[in-house]
Design a protein around this motif. Structure first.
Motif, PDB file in Angstrom:
ATOM      1  N   PHE A  15       0.615  -0.865   0.114  1.00  0.00           N
ATOM      2  CA  PHE A  15       0.504  -0.161  -0.025  1.00  0.00           C
ATOM      3  C   PHE A  15       0.954   0.894   0.218  1.00  0.00           C
ATOM      4  CE2 PHE A  15      -2.492  -3.141   2.566  1.00  0.00           C
ATOM      5  CZ  PHE A  15      -2.830  -4.034   1.808  1.00  0.00           C
ATOM      6  N   TYR A  16       2.077   1.179   0.371  1.00  0.00           N
ATOM      7  CA  TYR A  16       3.505   2.804   0.120  1.00  0.00           C
ATOM      8  C   TYR A  16       4.215   2.246  -0.414  1.00  0.00           C
ATOM      9  CZ  TYR A  16      -0.317   4.528   3.943  1.00  0.00           C
ATOM     10  OH  TYR A  16      -1.170   5.247   5.230  1.00  0.00           O
ATOM     11  N   GLU A  17       4.830   3.170  -1.163  1.00  0.00           N
ATOM     12  CA  GLU A  17       6.464   3.717  -1.046  1.00  0.00           C
ATOM     13  C   GLU A  17       7.227   3.741   0.419  1.00  0.00           C
ATOM     14  OE1 GLU A  17       7.138   2.374  -4.129  1.00  0.00           O
ATOM     15  OE2 GLU A  17       5.753   2.313  -5.199  1.00  0.00           O
TER      16      GLU A  17
ATOM     17  N   ASP B 223      -0.907   5.478  -5.292  1.00  0.00           N
ATOM     18  CA  ASP B 223      -2.341   6.026  -6.274  1.00  0.00           C
ATOM     19  C   ASP B 223      -3.419   5.294  -6.160  1.00  0.00           C
ATOM     20  OD1 ASP B 223      -0.688   7.990  -5.963  1.00  0.00           O
ATOM     21  OD2 ASP B 223      -0.197   7.928  -8.269  1.00  0.00           O
ATOM     22  N   ASN B 224      -3.035   3.902  -6.017  1.00  0.00           N
ATOM     23  CA  ASN B 224      -3.755   2.791  -6.167  1.00  0.00           C
ATOM     24  C   ASN B 224      -3.908   1.878  -4.824  1.00  0.00           C
ATOM     25  OD1 ASN B 224      -5.915   0.937  -6.585  1.00  0.00           O
ATOM     26  ND2 ASN B 224      -5.133  -0.150  -8.296  1.00  0.00           N
ATOM     27  N   ILE B 225      -4.348   1.826  -3.969  1.00  0.00           N
ATOM     28  CA  ILE B 225      -4.134   1.264  -3.199  1.00  0.00           C
ATOM     29  C   ILE B 225      -5.481  -0.088  -3.031  1.00  0.00           C
ATOM     30  CG2 ILE B 225      -3.052   2.796  -1.091  1.00  0.00           C
ATOM     31  CD1 ILE B 225      -4.994   2.871   0.046  1.00  0.00           C
ATOM     32  N   GLU B 226      -6.103  -0.773  -3.991  1.00  0.00           N
ATOM     33  CA  GLU B 226      -7.295  -1.536  -4.148  1.00  0.00           C
ATOM     34  C   GLU B 226      -6.296  -2.204  -4.778  1.00  0.00           C
ATOM     35  OE1 GLU B 226     -10.278  -1.270  -3.031  1.00  0.00           O
ATOM     36  OE2 GLU B 226      -9.669   0.641  -2.327  1.00  0.00           O
ATOM     37  N   LEU B 227      -6.524  -3.843  -3.859  1.00  0.00           N
ATOM     38  CA  LEU B 227      -5.376  -5.144  -4.149  1.00  0.00           C
ATOM     39  C   LEU B 227      -6.597  -6.161  -4.997  1.00  0.00           C
ATOM     40  CD1 LEU B 227      -3.958  -5.983  -0.609  1.00  0.00           C
ATOM     41  CD2 LEU B 227      -3.150  -4.521  -2.526  1.00  0.00           C
TER      42      LEU B 227
END
Length: 284
Positions: A180-182, A211-215
């Motif tokens: 979810f994160y860099e 930008d997109n945290i939807e798996l």
């Protein structure tokens, strides 16, 4: 003018450990408190936040506010959460501009939706070593509202969070955070700039939400697969994930012959997608 006495350690050396000022908060071992005494490092940590897309900041465990005062210089609404009553009293007396924004709570148990609602906010702090991993998991639970997270950890924990696959230190935190994160390891901090000094180096990291945290897979199942895999990290995935009772034709896939540290975050997502048709996703 009365001269300040030098402190002799009794071991043939002058003790350079910084002493607390009069009226300062005493560090409490059971809370894992190690107060940062180096102003330049505090300023540098405050500077790790980009303040892009948000204007509110939550500092965890401010202690005597060495980091807080630099956050207050930013164009942001700063809130602090502190479980130590003595620290709360110190902050209340010395930081009147924090009035109404000092939360005497346990961060791990407190629901900050009553404070921030649905607004975005960053999380920062000099985190107690004994609960630092739990703090990360709490941030992951609230990732929709936390675009940026930075602060100080025990060095080996900070490195583990930022580690990539193929390393022995790569683990659960690495995979889940990087989904979810860099993650970026920024710099190392020596024990000498704390009171009392810890026995190990510290490390400062920064997480910036993707930008997109939807798996593309079932999220709850993804967490479950990662935790199960690293729970028996010396085994191949074919053995550590045996409890899923997968069909033989699925288990024959080459991915199941690997060990968890060999899989990138993207590979763990692919693994979850292979398991998903045969698993109950509401269990962990």
């Amino acid at each position: 003018m009365k001269k300040r006495k030098k402190n002799f350690s009794g071991k043939g050396k002058w003790d350079k450990t910084p002493r607390p000022e009069e009226g300062a908060v005493k560090a409490k071992k059971h809370l894992g408190q190690h107060f940062l005494t180096d102003e330049s490092i505090a300023e540098r940590i405050a500077g790790t936040l980009g303040f892009s897309g948000y204007s509110k900041v939550l500092e965890i465990g401010p202690g005597m506010g060495v980091l807080t005062k630099y956050l207050l210089q930013k164009e942001a609404e700063v809130h602090v959460v502190e479980i130590d009553t003595e620290s709360v009293m110190y902050l209340t007396e010395n930081f009147p501009n924090l009035h109404g924004r000092i939360h005497e709570q346990d961060f791990l148990k407190y629901d900050f939706s009553g404070v921030f609602g649905k607004e975005q906010y960053a999380v920062i702090g000099n985190f107690p070593y004994n609960i630092s991993s739990q703090i990360v998991f709490k941030v992951l639970e609230n990732r929709q509202l936390v675009p940026e997270f930075s602060g100080m950890f025990q060095k080996e924990v900070a490195l583990r969070i930022c580690e990539t696959h193929g390393s022995k230190t790569y683990g659960i935190l690495s995979v889940l955070v990087q989904a979810f994160y860099e993650a970026e390891y920024l710099f190392t901090v020596p024990p000498s700039v704390f009171n009392p000094p810890p026995k190990v180096d510290s490390g400062v990291l920064r997480l910036r939400r993707k930008d997109n945290i939807e798996l593309p897979c079932d999220e709850r199942l993804f967490f479950r697969v990662v935790k199960m895999a690293f729970g028996q990290r010396r085994k191949t995935l074919r053995n550590s994930l045996k409890s899923f009772n997968l069909p033989d034709n699925v288990r024959e896939d080459t991915i199941f012959g690997q060990r968890p540290e060999q899989l990138s975050t993207e590979a763990f997502i692919d693994l979850t997608l292979k398991i998903q048709p045969y698993a109950i996703s509401d269990q962990r």
